[in-house]
Design a protein around this motif. Structure first.
Motif, PDB file in Angstrom:
ATOM      1  N   UNK B 158      49.124  61.596 -58.600  1.00 32.82           N
ATOM      2  CA  UNK B 158      49.312  62.725 -57.695  1.00 32.82           C
ATOM      3  C   UNK B 158      48.953  62.243 -56.301  1.00 32.82           C
ATOM      4  N   UNK B 159      47.894  62.810 -55.716  1.00 31.78           N
ATOM      5  CA  UNK B 159      47.486  62.378 -54.380  1.00 31.78           C
ATOM      6  C   UNK B 159      46.613  61.140 -54.446  1.00 31.78           C
ATOM      7  N   UNK B 160      46.513  60.451 -53.301  1.00 30.50           N
ATOM      8  CA  UNK B 160      45.617  59.309 -53.191  1.00 30.50           C
ATOM      9  C   UNK B 160      44.177  59.813 -53.070  1.00 30.50           C
ATOM     10  N   UNK B 161      43.250  59.131 -53.734  1.00 30.40           N
ATOM     11  CA  UNK B 161      41.832  59.443 -53.565  1.00 30.40           C
ATOM     12  C   UNK B 161      41.381  60.709 -54.266  1.00 30.40           C
ATOM     13  N   UNK B 162      42.182  61.233 -55.206  1.00 33.14           N
ATOM     14  CA  UNK B 162      41.718  62.419 -55.938  1.00 33.14           C
ATOM     15  C   UNK B 162      40.980  61.985 -57.209  1.00 33.14           C
ATOM     16  N   UNK B 163      40.556  62.962 -58.013  1.00 32.22           N
ATOM     17  CA  UNK B 163      39.784  62.621 -59.214  1.00 32.22           C
ATOM     18  C   UNK B 163      40.601  61.762 -60.193  1.00 32.22           C
ATOM     19  N   UNK B 170      39.175  53.333 -61.902  1.00 36.65           N
ATOM     20  CA  UNK B 170      37.933  52.871 -62.539  1.00 36.65           C
ATOM     21  C   UNK B 170      38.239  52.242 -63.909  1.00 36.65           C
ATOM     22  N   UNK B 171      39.156  52.887 -64.620  1.00 38.72           N
ATOM     23  CA  UNK B 171      39.556  52.335 -65.923  1.00 38.72           C
ATOM     24  C   UNK B 171      40.160  50.943 -65.739  1.00 38.72           C
ATOM     25  N   UNK B 172      41.059  50.820 -64.741  1.00 36.52           N
ATOM     26  CA  UNK B 172      41.716  49.523 -64.541  1.00 36.52           C
ATOM     27  C   UNK B 172      40.726  48.479 -64.044  1.00 36.52           C
ATOM     28  N   UNK B 173      39.787  48.905 -63.170  1.00 40.64           N
ATOM     29  CA  UNK B 173      38.786  47.958 -62.675  1.00 40.64           C
ATOM     30  C   UNK B 173      37.935  47.439 -63.833  1.00 40.64           C
ATOM     31  N   UNK B 174      37.569  48.368 -64.748  1.00 40.06           N
ATOM     32  CA  UNK B 174      36.783  47.977 -65.915  1.00 40.06           C
ATOM     33  C   UNK B 174      37.527  46.926 -66.737  1.00 40.06           C
ATOM     34  N   UNK B 175      38.858  47.082 -66.817  1.00 41.56           N
ATOM     35  CA  UNK B 175      39.660  46.134 -67.591  1.00 41.56           C
ATOM     36  C   UNK B 175      40.059  44.913 -66.762  1.00 41.56           C
ATOM     37  N   UNK B 176      39.716  44.922 -65.476  1.00 41.51           N
ATOM     38  CA  UNK B 176      40.068  43.795 -64.614  1.00 41.51           C
ATOM     39  C   UNK B 176      41.546  43.731 -64.256  1.00 41.51           C
ATOM     40  N   UNK B 177      42.218  44.887 -64.211  1.00 36.41           N
ATOM     41  CA  UNK B 177      43.639  44.899 -63.826  1.00 36.41           C
ATOM     42  C   UNK B 177      43.834  45.903 -62.692  1.00 36.41           C
ATOM     43  N   UNK B 178      45.006  45.849 -62.055  1.00 34.39           N
ATOM     44  CA  UNK B 178      45.294  46.832 -61.013  1.00 34.39           C
ATOM     45  C   UNK B 178      46.791  47.062 -60.932  1.00 34.39           C
ATOM     46  N   UNK B 179      47.160  48.189 -60.315  1.00 37.37           N
ATOM     47  CA  UNK B 179      48.570  48.550 -60.163  1.00 37.37           C
ATOM     48  C   UNK B 179      48.715  49.330 -58.873  1.00 37.37           C
ATOM     49  N   UNK B 180      49.958  49.657 -58.537  1.00 34.02           N
ATOM     50  CA  UNK B 180      50.223  50.327 -57.271  1.00 34.02           C
ATOM     51  C   UNK B 180      50.322  51.836 -57.487  1.00 34.02           C
ATOM     52  N   UNK B 324      38.705  51.675 -53.571  1.00 39.72           N
ATOM     53  CA  UNK B 324      38.658  50.644 -52.537  1.00 39.72           C
ATOM     54  C   UNK B 324      38.992  49.288 -53.145  1.00 39.72           C
ATOM     55  N   UNK B 325      38.428  49.043 -54.329  1.00 41.37           N
ATOM     56  CA  UNK B 325      38.658  47.767 -55.021  1.00 41.37           C
ATOM     57  C   UNK B 325      40.152  47.576 -55.271  1.00 41.37           C
ATOM     58  N   UNK B 326      40.806  48.665 -55.733  1.00 39.86           N
ATOM     59  CA  UNK B 326      42.242  48.598 -56.018  1.00 39.86           C
ATOM     60  C   UNK B 326      43.020  48.245 -54.746  1.00 39.86           C
ATOM     61  N   UNK B 327      42.639  48.894 -53.633  1.00 45.17           N
ATOM     62  CA  UNK B 327      43.333  48.636 -52.364  1.00 45.17           C
ATOM     63  C   UNK B 327      43.162  47.183 -51.953  1.00 45.17           C
ATOM     64  N   UNK B 328      41.939  46.640 -52.169  1.00 40.45           N
ATOM     65  CA  UNK B 328      41.683  45.236 -51.799  1.00 40.45           C
ATOM     66  C   UNK B 328      42.540  44.287 -52.630  1.00 40.45           C
TER      67      UNK B 328
END
Lengths: 503, 332, 173
Positions: B158-163, B170-180, B324-328
């Motif tokens: 939905x929106x950026x920065x929402x819950x 956080x889920x992706x960071x925990x798994x060490x992955x990221x997406x757009x 923030x981590x995802x953006x980096x």
């Protein structure tokens, strides 16, 4: 279709349902006519009442408010030159000149008849083709929305008569005004001067009521004749407007199709539909009709049939995918859930009696709209006989309270005042106001879908060319743009050359 | 008539401020109450009306819900705070403007600046993909795909920065992955583009999922409780089923709302409101309707506000860095 | 209303207001650029990817406005402007004054509304307005103002269930 409707006939045939539809139609008319209020507010206000009604009656009432509210705004546009809802901004273009030519009753009748006819058509499409049309809508992603937004913005050049440059300028102004507040993509504050008051954006209803209603009050006072009793012939209830609308049957069918199409795309709305339909109708005037902009019947038929056909269209993704296109259908979706009906393709397949009853109520609400509208027309025309010294203050007060009740914020009234002064200045020097409405609505769609297109793309905006629907729409836009920009003499010469070449 | 009006006005103006305060609590509520709602009208709005309608019944007055969307919900809170603290303005305290926005430094208030009534509902979030998408038969395959294609997959919260963004990041960071993350101000548009094949995955809520069951399937629901995940379907795995710890527990990874009033509201009025809200929430038809629409009643009393919202705030403060981590990662 | 239109729709003299409106639009275009280079750049939202770049579209629109303004400037220089049809009459100084006074009253009403509350503020506002618009005799104007206030108040409060401004002075009816 018939088995669904037949299944629903039982649950429809009750006094509560029919009473709900009639009551909803009257409420819808009233909230539509009052500046500031619209179908959304009507639905919100009546939703708690439906908690105590049987599902079909409750949904019937809410959908009638939706249908009648989408039409009611036309009446204030015709009578007072103030669009009762943003949907009616395009109806004003020819509806008000019609009234000025002494044809107020005809204009209202035409608006109501076209709304009702197109509403039934939209309803039939909704019942027959919802699942199929919903899956078409899912093929419209950001590139397609961007192309459609450009199409809608092109209609500015049509609605601003000769002053195309000024029209495009106010259109761009509308786009900028819609940008005030947090950017919906990055959440960055834009044009807010760091204030809290502007961070949530500017209430669009306050803008539109300010622009049209306040500037109109000023124009009326300037014109003088405050104590003069306007001479308006009283009219009797007549069904003749139905035939008048049917004389424009091609326009009616075309505009309804445009309405259903835009309605069925979540996020696009009746406003784009009515402006687009108006632009197209204007390029194909009916013989014997007044010129567009000076009270053409075709203008009223096009805009009103488009925005009411859009009601049926908007129900399609709402019912088939639980994806509402605008705030009004979002609340209708909420109501549906509360009544224990889960939307989705299965809703059509099951053809339960409640679903059939709701469909039937939607169709009938359009027919009721016609009769209630015809009965109320003499009443609306009477408004024209009120002396300005009382009419202007009352309309001002209704606008103020209407705008306040949308968000319960006094700040919005200040917005209205500022835009009232702006609107007057713009009108005074021939800058058309209708393009601002188009800019306000289409600006955010154009911006959001353009930036999303870039996010999906690996090669910038050229991604649009990989999407057949989007590139076709844009190609048509470019041809239309070239045609409008080239002088007609040049166009004529090119056409003769083309014919010679073919021969 | 005008004279009487002016006289009444003058008298009222003189004794009003004194008398008003003294009378206020006694005959409360003596007029319509309004509740400020932070989002555009929609399903959540209808749910607020279900509860306030029953509350109004209990109180013998009418409560209208006013939608004041803007600035991620903060506009509605500010509007409410500008009104007198007389119990005639309630706030539908959704977590984003109540906890997340103050943590992001976008507000002048925090969750301690309100007096809580009862808690209202929760909406558990889930990750959904298209049913026919062969890349994602289950959660593990999904994570493997994201690992193999870093930053290539596109999703929406939905929106950026929402819950939901925070939870998914956080889920992706925990798994060490990221997406757009592709932002859509209207959630529905995102679900439409997931169906249409433009997006690879998306967050979801129970009711949209129910309505799109023919096309969507869940990979995980962000909850530890099996019966909460069942709001999607029986096959939806919980965080515990997958043995996943993303640092968000209980209510923290879901959307939830708690009815609030201004901090300075007189105690007797708060007590009246609480009695009414408790009775309203306990009505069977209210419970039934909320559940049917995928909004699960939480039933926490006012006393537990601090104990529940405080720790959620701490978890959210830690988890929002994932955005923030995802953006980096994407900028690399 | 000083200008007069010739048959062709051209005017003999371009009104000062036309120049002012054009200047306002040019100022708007410049303002957008100022906002992009000022606050948006400071927030870090004037560049970057399409999510972050909140200046992408405003820049396009500002360029459009500036370009159109240039075209409009040419039109004004060539005296190719049309008078707006609805203003092709001479407004008297009296009406103009009255119109201004109405806006002044609206301004006063907006200040009074949150303080005095809906009923007193609205009755006074309406009374002032109808009297200004030449409603006579005064007792009738008072009657109309009070009546309309209560009817509108009733419709919105009781039928549409809107919470109207209450006022901070403790007035209630």
């Amino acid at each position: 279709m018939f088995d669904i409707l037949l299944a629903g006939l039982d649950s429809f045939q009750s006094w509560q349902v029919i009473g709900g539809v009639i009551l909803g139609t009257v409420i819808g008319m009233v909230v539509g006519v009052l500046p500031g209020l619209g179908p959304l507010i009507g639905i919100i206000l009546m939703l708690p009442v439906t908690f105590h009604m049987q599902p079909v009656a409750g949904m019937g009432m809410l959908m009638s408010i939706f249908v009648a509210g989408s039409c009611g705004g036309a009446i204030s546009a015709i009578v007072l030159r103030i669009p009762g809802t943003p949907l009616a901004a395009a109806t004003l273009l020819d509806g008000y000149p019609m009234a000025r030519n002494g044809r107020a009753a005809d204009a209202i009748g035409l608006a109501i008849a076209s709304s009702a006819l197109a509403g039934v058509l939209g309803g039939v499409v909704m019942i027959l083709g919802a699942p199929a049309l919903a899956s078409v809508a899912t093929n419209f992603g950001p590139p397609e929305y961007f192309a459609l937004a450009i199409t809608g913005l092109l209609s500015i050049s049509v609605v601003s008569n000769e002053s195309t440059i000024k029209g495009l300028m106010t259109g761009a102004l509308g786009v900028l005004i819609a940008m005030v507040g947090s950017d919906p993509l990055s959440n960055a504050a834009r044009f807010t001067f760091g204030t809290n008051a502007l961070s949530g954006g500017i209430n669009i209803v306050a803008i539109i009521v300010g622009l049209f209603a306040l500037s109109e009050a000023a124009v009326q006072i300037l014109e003088g004749g405050l104590r003069k009793k306007p001479e308006v012939q009283s009219v009797r209830v007549s069904l003749g407007s139905l035939w008048m609308a049917l004389r424009h049957w091609k326009n009616l069918l075309r505009s309804s199709a445009i309405g259903v199409f835009f309605g069925a795309l979540p996020g696009a709305s009746g406003i784009i539909a009515s402006f687009t339909a108006y632009a197209i109708a204007r390029s194909r005037p009916l013989k014997g009709d007044a010129p567009y902009g000076e009270g053409a019947e075709g203008g009223v038929v096009a805009t009103e049939s488009a925005n009411n056909a859009a009601c049926g269209g908007a129900m399609i993704p709402t019912l088939a995918l639980a994806i509402p296109g605008d705030a009004a259908t979002a609340v209708l979706l909420g109501a549906l859930l509360l009544l224990g009906l889960v939307p989705g393709p299965q809703m059509f397949a099951l053809s339960g009696d409640a679903v059939g009853g709701i469909f039937l109520a939607f169709l009938v609400s359009n027919i009721v709209l016609f009769f209630v509208g015809m009965l109320m027309t003499p009443l609306f025309v009477r408004v024209l006989r009120v002396r300005k010294q009382y009419l202007v203050p009352v309309v001002l007060l209704l606008s103020i309270v209407g705008v306040y009740s949308v968000q319960s914020r006094v700040d919005d009234l200040w917005v209205m005042l500022v835009f009232g002064m702006l609107g007057f200045g713009l009108r005074r020097y021939g800058y058309p106001l209708a393009p601002i409405v188009i800019g306000l609505i289409l600006g955010p769609i154009a911006e959001g879908s353009y930036r999303r297109t870039l996010l999906f793309s690996d090669n910038g905006p050229w991604f649009i060319l990989e999407r057949p629907i989007a590139s076709t729409i844009l190609a048509i836009d470019i041809i239309v743009l070239i045609l409008t920009l080239t002088p007609s003499s040049l166009r004529q010469r090119a056409f003769t050359l083309f014919r010679k070449w073919r021969a | 008539m005008l004279k009487t009006l002016i006289k009444t006005a003058a008298v009222a103006a003189l004794i009003g401020p004194v008398a008003g305060a003294a009378f206020a609590a006694d005959d409360y509520p003596s007029r319509n109450i309004e509740m400020m709602f932070p989002w555009g009208p929609g399903s959540a709005f209808a749910m607020a009306q279900i509860i306030t309608n029953a509350m109004g019944d209990e109180l013998g007055t009418n409560i209208s819900v006013v939608s004041t969307p803007g600035a991620a919900g903060v506009k509605s809170f500010n509007t409410a705070l500008e009104k007198p603290a007389d119990g005639y303005t309630l706030i539908d305290g959704w977590v984003a403007p109540l906890v997340l926005q103050p943590l992001a430094g976008n507000t002048e208030f925090t969750h301690t600046d309100f007096t809580p009534l009862w808690s209202a509902t929760r909406v558990p979030f889930a990750v959904v993909v298209r049913k026919d998408d062969e890349r994602f038969p289950d959660y593990d395959a999904f994570i493997q795909y994201l690992k193999d294609n870093p930053g290539k997959a596109r999703y929406s919260s939905g929106s950026i920065g929402n819950i939901p963004h925070m939870v998914l990041a956080k889920m992706m960071q925990t798994e060490g992955v990221y997406a757009r993350n592709i932002p859509y101000p209207q959630d529905g548009d995102a679900f439409k583009d997931l169906r249409g094949g433009l997006l690879d995955f998306s967050f979801n809520d129970p009711i949209t999922f129910q309505s799109n069951k023919d096309a969507f399937k869940t990979l995980v629901a962000f909850t530890n409780e099996k019966d909460v995940a069942a709001a999607y379907d029986e096959n939806t795995p919980t965080l515990d089923d997958l043995g996943l710890d993303i640092g968000l527990t209980g209510l923290a990874p879901s959307g939830w709302n708690w009815f609030l009033v201004h901090k300075d509201t007189p105690e007797e009025i708060v007590a009246t409101l609480n009695t009414a809200m408790e009775a309203a929430l306990n009505r069977p038809e209210v419970q039934e309707r909320l559940k049917a629409a995928g909004f699960l009643p939480t039933m926490y009393p006012p006393e537990r506000y601090e104990e529940i919202v405080g720790p959620i705030g701490d978890q959210i403060a830690a988890a929002k860095d994932a955005i923030t981590w995802e953006a980096e990662q994407l900028a690399k | 209303m000083t200008e007069s239109a010739t048959e062709s729709g051209q005017v003999s003299r371009v009104a000062l207001g036309e120049w002012l409106m054009l200047a306002a639009f040019i100022a708007l275009g410049i303002f957008v650029y100022q906002q992009i280079n000022g606050p948006l750049t400071a927030q870090g939202n004037a560049s970057g990817d399409p999510v972050n770049n909140a200046a992408l579209f405003p820049r396009l629109v500002a360029n459009l406005i500036l370009g159109l303004s240039a075209l409009q400037l040419v039109q004004l220089l060539r005296r190719k402007v049309r008078l707006s049809a609805e203003f092709r009459y001479k407004a008297t100084g009296d009406s103009a004054w009255r119109c201004l006074a109405c806006f002044g009253m609206l301004l006063a009403y907006l200040f009074a509304l949150p303080l005095a509350g809906f009923y007193p503020a609205t009755a006074a506002f309406l009374l002032a307005l109808v009297v200004l618009l030449k409603a006579r005799p005064i007792w009738f104007a008072v009657l109309v103002a009070v009546l309309i206030t209560f009817v509108v108040g009733y419709v919105f409060e009781e039928l549409l269930r809107v919470v109207l401004p209450q006022g901070r002075l403790g007035l209630s009816f």
